[in-house]
Design an enzyme around this catalytic site. Structure first.
Site, PDB file in Angstrom:
ATOM      1  N   LYS A 116       0.809  -1.219   0.000  1.00 31.26           N
ATOM      2  CA  LYS A 116       0.000   0.000   0.000  1.00 31.26           C
ATOM      3  C   LYS A 116       0.846   1.275   0.000  1.00 31.26           C
ATOM      4  O   LYS A 116       0.443   2.284  -0.575  1.00 31.26           O
ATOM      5  CB  LYS A 116      -0.932   0.002   1.213  1.00 31.26           C
ATOM      6  CG  LYS A 116      -2.044  -1.043   1.165  1.00 31.26           C
ATOM      7  CD  LYS A 116      -2.998  -0.824   2.336  1.00 31.26           C
ATOM      8  CE  LYS A 116      -3.769  -2.078   2.700  1.00 31.26           C
ATOM      9  NZ  LYS A 116      -4.805  -2.461   1.754  1.00 31.26           N
ATOM     10  N   GLU A 200      -2.747   6.630   8.266  1.00 30.50           N
ATOM     11  CA  GLU A 200      -3.642   7.394   7.405  1.00 30.50           C
ATOM     12  C   GLU A 200      -4.632   8.160   8.239  1.00 30.50           C
ATOM     13  O   GLU A 200      -5.142   7.639   9.229  1.00 30.50           O
ATOM     14  CB  GLU A 200      -4.449   6.422   6.516  1.00 30.50           C
ATOM     15  CG  GLU A 200      -4.011   6.390   5.096  1.00 30.50           C
ATOM     16  CD  GLU A 200      -4.794   5.380   4.260  1.00 30.50           C
ATOM     17  OE1 GLU A 200      -5.948   5.073   4.586  1.00 30.50           O
ATOM     18  OE2 GLU A 200      -4.214   4.907   3.276  1.00 30.50           O
ATOM     19  N   HIS A 234     -14.655  -3.973   7.998  1.00 24.73           N
ATOM     20  CA  HIS A 234     -13.920  -3.752   6.753  1.00 24.73           C
ATOM     21  C   HIS A 234     -14.172  -4.839   5.710  1.00 24.73           C
ATOM     22  O   HIS A 234     -13.430  -4.950   4.739  1.00 24.73           O
ATOM     23  CB  HIS A 234     -12.416  -3.610   7.004  1.00 24.73           C
ATOM     24  CG  HIS A 234     -12.095  -2.657   8.115  1.00 24.73           C
ATOM     25  ND1 HIS A 234     -12.461  -1.331   8.066  1.00 24.73           N
ATOM     26  CD2 HIS A 234     -11.481  -2.831   9.307  1.00 24.73           C
ATOM     27  CE1 HIS A 234     -12.075  -0.743   9.186  1.00 24.73           C
ATOM     28  NE2 HIS A 234     -11.482  -1.629   9.959  1.00 24.73           N
ATOM     29  N   GLU A 292      -6.168   1.971  -2.347  1.00 28.28           N
ATOM     30  CA  GLU A 292      -5.320   0.879  -2.823  1.00 28.28           C
ATOM     31  C   GLU A 292      -5.850   0.405  -4.167  1.00 28.28           C
ATOM     32  O   GLU A 292      -6.951   0.769  -4.581  1.00 28.28           O
ATOM     33  CB  GLU A 292      -5.312  -0.298  -1.830  1.00 28.28           C
ATOM     34  CG  GLU A 292      -6.657  -0.969  -1.678  1.00 28.28           C
ATOM     35  CD  GLU A 292      -6.554  -2.363  -1.066  1.00 28.28           C
ATOM     36  OE1 GLU A 292      -5.449  -2.937  -1.020  1.00 28.28           O
ATOM     37  OE2 GLU A 292      -7.603  -2.889  -0.664  1.00 28.28           O
ATOM     38  N   ARG A 296      -6.825  -7.594  -9.848  1.00 30.32           N
ATOM     39  CA  ARG A 296      -7.513  -8.860 -10.153  1.00 30.32           C
ATOM     40  C   ARG A 296      -8.972  -8.553 -10.381  1.00 30.32           C
ATOM     41  O   ARG A 296      -9.427  -7.434 -10.226  1.00 30.32           O
ATOM     42  CB  ARG A 296      -7.389  -9.805  -8.958  1.00 30.32           C
ATOM     43  CG  ARG A 296      -7.889  -9.122  -7.679  1.00 30.32           C
ATOM     44  CD  ARG A 296      -7.939 -10.055  -6.495  1.00 30.32           C
ATOM     45  NE  ARG A 296      -7.962  -9.329  -5.237  1.00 30.32           N
ATOM     46  CZ  ARG A 296      -9.044  -8.866  -4.643  1.00 30.32           C
ATOM     47  NH1 ARG A 296     -10.229  -9.017  -5.204  1.00 30.32           N
ATOM     48  NH2 ARG A 296      -8.971  -8.215  -3.505  1.00 30.32           N
TER      49      ARG A 296
HETATM   50  P1  ADP Z   1      -7.837  -3.934   2.544  1.00 33.27           P
HETATM   51  O1  ADP Z   1      -6.605  -4.174   1.756  1.00 33.27           O
HETATM   52  O2  ADP Z   1      -7.848  -4.709   3.802  1.00 33.27           O
HETATM   53  O3  ADP Z   1      -9.068  -4.032   1.699  1.00 33.27           O
HETATM   54  P2  ADP Z   1      -8.238  -1.038   2.468  1.00 33.27           P
HETATM   55  O4  ADP Z   1      -7.130  -0.062   2.520  1.00 33.27           O
HETATM   56  O5  ADP Z   1      -8.889  -1.269   1.159  1.00 33.27           O
HETATM   57  O6  ADP Z   1      -7.693  -2.418   3.065  1.00 33.27           O
HETATM   58  O7  ADP Z   1      -9.335  -0.625   3.540  1.00 33.27           O
HETATM   59  C1  ADP Z   1     -10.419  -1.477   3.866  1.00 33.27           C
HETATM   60  C2  ADP Z   1     -11.595  -0.665   4.396  1.00 33.27           C
HETATM   61  O8  ADP Z   1     -11.238   0.130   5.530  1.00 33.27           O
HETATM   62  C3  ADP Z   1     -12.142   0.354   3.409  1.00 33.27           C
HETATM   63  O9  ADP Z   1     -13.056  -0.244   2.533  1.00 33.27           O
HETATM   64  C4  ADP Z   1     -12.777   1.378   4.320  1.00 33.27           C
HETATM   65  O10 ADP Z   1     -14.044   0.936   4.757  1.00 33.27           O
HETATM   66  C5  ADP Z   1     -11.866   1.400   5.518  1.00 33.27           C
HETATM   67  N1  ADP Z   1     -10.849   2.462   5.399  1.00 33.27           N
HETATM   68  C6  ADP Z   1      -9.650   2.327   4.809  1.00 33.27           C
HETATM   69  N2  ADP Z   1      -8.950   3.474   4.860  1.00 33.27           N
HETATM   70  C7  ADP Z   1      -9.734   4.371   5.498  1.00 33.27           C
HETATM   71  C8  ADP Z   1      -9.558   5.745   5.893  1.00 33.27           C
HETATM   72  N3  ADP Z   1      -8.427   6.415   5.652  1.00 33.27           N
HETATM   73  N4  ADP Z   1     -10.576   6.349   6.550  1.00 33.27           N
HETATM   74  C9  ADP Z   1     -11.723   5.665   6.846  1.00 33.27           C
HETATM   75  N5  ADP Z   1     -11.922   4.382   6.519  1.00 33.27           N
HETATM   76  C10 ADP Z   1     -10.947   3.722   5.860  1.00 33.27           C
HETATM   77  P1  ADP Z   2     -12.326  -7.088  -2.103  1.00 29.80           P
HETATM   78  O1  ADP Z   2     -13.656  -7.057  -2.776  1.00 29.80           O
HETATM   79  O2  ADP Z   2     -11.719  -5.778  -1.843  1.00 29.80           O
HETATM   80  O3  ADP Z   2     -11.434  -8.069  -2.749  1.00 29.80           O
HETATM   81  P2  ADP Z   2     -13.166  -9.024  -0.329  1.00 29.80           P
HETATM   82  O4  ADP Z   2     -13.749  -8.978   1.028  1.00 29.80           O
HETATM   83  O5  ADP Z   2     -14.024  -9.408  -1.448  1.00 29.80           O
HETATM   84  O6  ADP Z   2     -12.587  -7.600  -0.661  1.00 29.80           O
HETATM   85  O7  ADP Z   2     -11.909  -9.964  -0.347  1.00 29.80           O
HETATM   86  C1  ADP Z   2     -10.874  -9.872   0.567  1.00 29.80           C
HETATM   87  C2  ADP Z   2      -9.820 -10.896   0.180  1.00 29.80           C
HETATM   88  O8  ADP Z   2     -10.298 -12.226   0.320  1.00 29.80           O
HETATM   89  C3  ADP Z   2      -9.409 -10.758  -1.269  1.00 29.80           C
HETATM   90  O9  ADP Z   2      -8.047 -11.089  -1.386  1.00 29.80           O
HETATM   91  C4  ADP Z   2     -10.266 -11.765  -1.977  1.00 29.80           C
HETATM   92  O10 ADP Z   2      -9.617 -12.158  -3.148  1.00 29.80           O
HETATM   93  C5  ADP Z   2     -10.369 -12.868  -0.934  1.00 29.80           C
HETATM   94  N1  ADP Z   2     -11.688 -13.518  -0.997  1.00 29.80           N
HETATM   95  C6  ADP Z   2     -12.876 -12.956  -0.721  1.00 29.80           C
HETATM   96  N2  ADP Z   2     -13.896 -13.817  -0.878  1.00 29.80           N
HETATM   97  C7  ADP Z   2     -13.333 -14.978  -1.250  1.00 29.80           C
HETATM   98  C8  ADP Z   2     -13.864 -16.280  -1.591  1.00 29.80           C
HETATM   99  N3  ADP Z   2     -15.186 -16.526  -1.585  1.00 29.80           N
HETATM  100  N4  ADP Z   2     -12.995 -17.252  -1.935  1.00 29.80           N
HETATM  101  C9  ADP Z   2     -11.683 -17.007  -1.970  1.00 29.80           C
HETATM  102  N5  ADP Z   2     -11.119 -15.812  -1.667  1.00 29.80           N
HETATM  103  C10 ADP Z   2     -11.922 -14.802  -1.315  1.00 29.80           C
HETATM  104 MG    MG Z   3      -9.511  -2.906   0.042  1.00 31.52          MG
END
Ligand code: ADP
Ligand code: ADP
Ligand code: MG
Length: 644
Positions: A116, A200, A234, A292, A296
């Site tokens: 990130k 952040e 999250h 981020e 995929r």
């Molecule tokens: P991940 O890789 O675990 O998906 P993200 O950086 O995408 O991590 O953050 C996951 C979730 O956390 C976001 O969808 C949002 O709901 C919350 N989030 C992330 N960054 C922030 C932020 N700076 N302020 C408020 N909520 C945040």
């Molecule tokens: P995002 O939509 O941001 O990928 P998700 O909650 O869908 O967030 O997924 C979080 C992580 O878990 C991702 O790396 C995704 O590829 C994996 N993941 C989510 N759901 C599944 C599933 N049903 N089977 C395998 N991997 C999953």
């Molecule tokens: Mg995310």
């Protein structure tokens, strides 16, 4: 186009990819671990290769075995799905070294976006707004604490290698920073083998809005946004496209920023650029920031497909096989509104604990897109994500699509495991969600109302009793107006034993007495209907009756007839197991006097403990089980002496 591809994944995403491949005339090779030998994706594919043990490390994460399977079957390309090896640049390199095509971005693009902090630096340089914070040049705790003061609270500590919400902590007060840092680092080390973090600013009233992008290595387009603000810890729960109340200027700005991000890394394939928006005063073009990029296909991609009419997997296959982008930006338009709800086997009241079990019965409404990797009779195993299905609806407006979602959820039937279906149903009717007033805190704020488990009404119980009574379809000897056929029915339900008497007047008319209440019922074409209540579908599987009512789905277990011996004519002579479970504790022994309501034993079932209490005053005659025994529903555990 490829002749044959291997899908290095399982479950719904493997099935989803196979379906598009088949439509394009591409042969498919599935792979499976021990636990998936009979899985739907194996049945759908043209051929399947066993790749090892059930644990992901022994199968779906073994890059060398997957590549060997592709070679052995003559597949020339590998689709990774999502999760597992989809964002592993080492795997991409190995696939290419083996002379195969990886259906996805280059290893270099995955590396650029994998961490990130590096991704944020890259985006900043490309002129994309990023969330203000500290990118972690130094990981010294005191230095991080000082940077936190500069950013100001509340803030987020995030694992640079994070994903799936892991290694992330919100800190509101400076005094909590040190502890939160330690726990975020520990979780990150455990999950990703990398404990580096960044800081952040926590965005107020955050909305998660992400943009679907697609590149061919030369050019890139976006396919508009998805709003994934309905999250729990999250994790996304319900997603939609487009984002509600999105100002056109902001849509343009976000699409531009996302395409800039894709071009900056010469992106090829499907990707998602995730932004966080401050919605404290509505959405504004200058109040969103890059979070981020996921390199995929995303779980929630179907809502984008619904509003654009594009099959993203088809695009993945065409671009990976060398074609240019199938459409230009000007050719892409938003049509209507779509929602996706993620149906999981999970125990909502127990804190959304993942659940397992055999899906005795699984049925979905027609005219709705269902992406699922399981069928009736399949099991949700403890090895993988407990997702049952994604329910996707598409309508001309948000209100229509949301009404369709509610309806689709109400018509979905799952028996054999606990699910989050009732939770999704209540969420789909949440007034703030209905108004489009979403933010990532909505679920947590309304959690009590959303996770309230509905009680079964008397009418639903009576219906279950009638179905369990198995009333003959044709009049038999014994029917007469003056002496109706009487049946006694015992059902275990929600930790109770229901004792009912059914009086059958004719094959289509009966009455049920439950305690002091008597309800009449008639049987029509579709089945029994209790007077004064709406018709609801019922299914019987393996001694269990499932009532699929709009307010909730209720399971009733018919009690072993042998156990009736202990209950005798005067109910209350025995304490019966209310559901299959484990005897955790016994509080009484033979000869001991007890009072009505005294706790006799504790049964652990469905991850919860249930107390069994004495139905009346009396003396314990027999204790039929020992602590640690596994018992069936309806088994007698403790018998009281007969009343004299
Ligand atoms: P991940 O890789 O675990 O998906 P993200 O950086 O995408 O991590 O953050 C996951 C979730 O956390 C976001 O969808 C949002 O709901 C919350 N989030 C992330 N960054 C922030 C932020 N700076 N302020 C408020 N909520 C945040
Ligand atoms: P995002 O939509 O941001 O990928 P998700 O909650 O869908 O967030 O997924 C979080 C992580 O878990 C991702 O790396 C995704 O590829 C994996 N993941 C989510 N759901 C599944 C599933 N049903 N089977 C395998 N991997 C999953
Ligand atoms: Mg995310």
């Amino acid at each position: 186009m490829f002749d044959k591809i291997l899908i290095a994944n399982r479950g719904e995403i493997a099935c989803r990819i196979i379906q598009t491949a088949q439509r394009l005339g591409v042969s498919t090779v599935a792979v499976y671990a021990d636990a998936d030998a009979g899985a739907k994706h194996v049945a759908l594919a043209d051929e399947a290769v066993h790749i090892g043990g059930s644990a992901p490390h022994d199968s779906y994460l073994r890059g060398d075995v997957l590549i060997a399977a592709a070679k052995a079957t003559g597949a020339t390309a590998i689709h990774p799905g999502y999760g597992f090896l989809s964002e592993n640049p080492g795997f991409v390199d190995a696939v290419e070294r083996a002379g195969l095509v990886f259906i996805g971005p280059s290893a270099q693009a995955i590396r650029a976006m994998g961490l990130k902090d590096a991704a944020k630096r890259l985006m900043e340089a490309a002129g994309v707004p990023v969330v203000p914070g500290y990118l972690g040049e130094s990981q010294d705790s005191a230095h991080l604490a000082a940077e936190a003061e500069k950013i100001t609270y509340p803030l987020l500590i995030k694992a640079v290698a994070g994903g799936g919400g892991k290694g992330m902590r919100k800190v509101t007060h400076p005094k909590d920073f040190a502890d939160a840092l330690i726990s975020a680092r520990n979780e990150a080390m455990g999950a990703f083998g990398n404990d580096a973090v960044l800081l952040e600013k926590y965005v107020e009233k955050p909305r998660h809005i992400e943009v679907q992008i697609f590149g061919d290595g030369v050019d890139a387009v976006h396919l508009f946004e998805r709003d994934c603000s309905l999250q729990r810890r999250h994790q996304k729960v319900i997603e939609e496209a487009p984002a509600p109340d999105m100002p056109p200027a902001m849509r343009l700005a976000m699409g531009d920023a996302a395409v800039r991000a894709a071009r900056a890394i010469g992106y090829k394939g499907a990707g998602t650029v995730e932004f966080i928006a401050d919605a404290s005063a509505g959405l504004h073009p200058d109040r969103f920031w890059f979070m981020e990029m996921n390199t995929r296909l995303q779980v929630e991609h179907p809502v984008t497909e619904a509003i654009t009419g594009v099959d993203l997997v088809e695009w993945q296959l065409r671009v990976a096989s060398g074609e240019a982008l199938p459409l230009r930006q000007d050719d892409l338009h938003i049509n209507g509104h779509a929602f996706e709800a993620r149906l999981y086997a999970e125990d909502v009241p127990a804190g959304f604990l993942p659940a397992t079990g055999r899906l005795d019965h699984l049925a979905f409404p027609a005219n709705v897109r269902i992406d699922s990797g399981v069928r009736s009779g399949d099991s949700i195993s403890p090895w993988y994500d407990p997702m049952i299905a994604k329910i996707i609806v598409h309508g001309p407006t948000r209100a229509v699509a949301l009404a369709q979602l509610s309806r689709a959820l109400a018509q979905t039937q799952v028996a054999g495991t606990v699910t989050n279906l009732a939770f999704l149903g209540v969420l789909a009717r949440n007034p703030r969600f209905c108004q489009g007033d979403v933010d990532t805190g909505l679920i947590e704020r309304d959690l009590a109302a959303l996770t309230h488990i509905p009680e079964s009404s008397l009418a639903r119980r009576a219906l279950a009793v009638l179905v369990a009574a198995n009333v003959p379809m044709v009049a038999q000897a014994g029917f007469s107006l003056w002496a109706p056929l009487r049946r006694r029915v015992l059902l275990a339900h929600q930790g109770d034993i229901i004792t009912a008497v059914v009086e059958i007047f004719s094959p289509d008319r009966a009455q049920v007495t439950l305690g002091t209440k008597t309800l009449t019922a008639t049987r029509g074409e579709k089945g029994w209907q209790v007077e004064g209540a709406s018709f609801v579908p019922v299914t019987v599987v393996a001694g269990k009756v499932f009532v699929f009512a709009p307010e909730g789905q209720f399971a009733f277990t018919t009690v072993d007839p042998l156990a009736r011996v202990f209950v005798g004519e005067a109910a209350g002579n025995a304490a019966l197991a209310s559901m299959p479970g484990l005897v955790k504790a016994l509080f009484v022994g033979p000869g001991q006097p007890v009072l009505a309501g005294d706790r006799l034993a504790v049964l652990e079932a469905m991850k919860m403990e249930h107390s069994l209490t004495a139905a009346r005053d009396g003396i314990v005659a027999e204790v039929l089980v020992q602590v640690g025994d596994q018992v069936e529903a309806g088994a007698a555990l403790i018998v009281l002496e007969q009343e004299v």
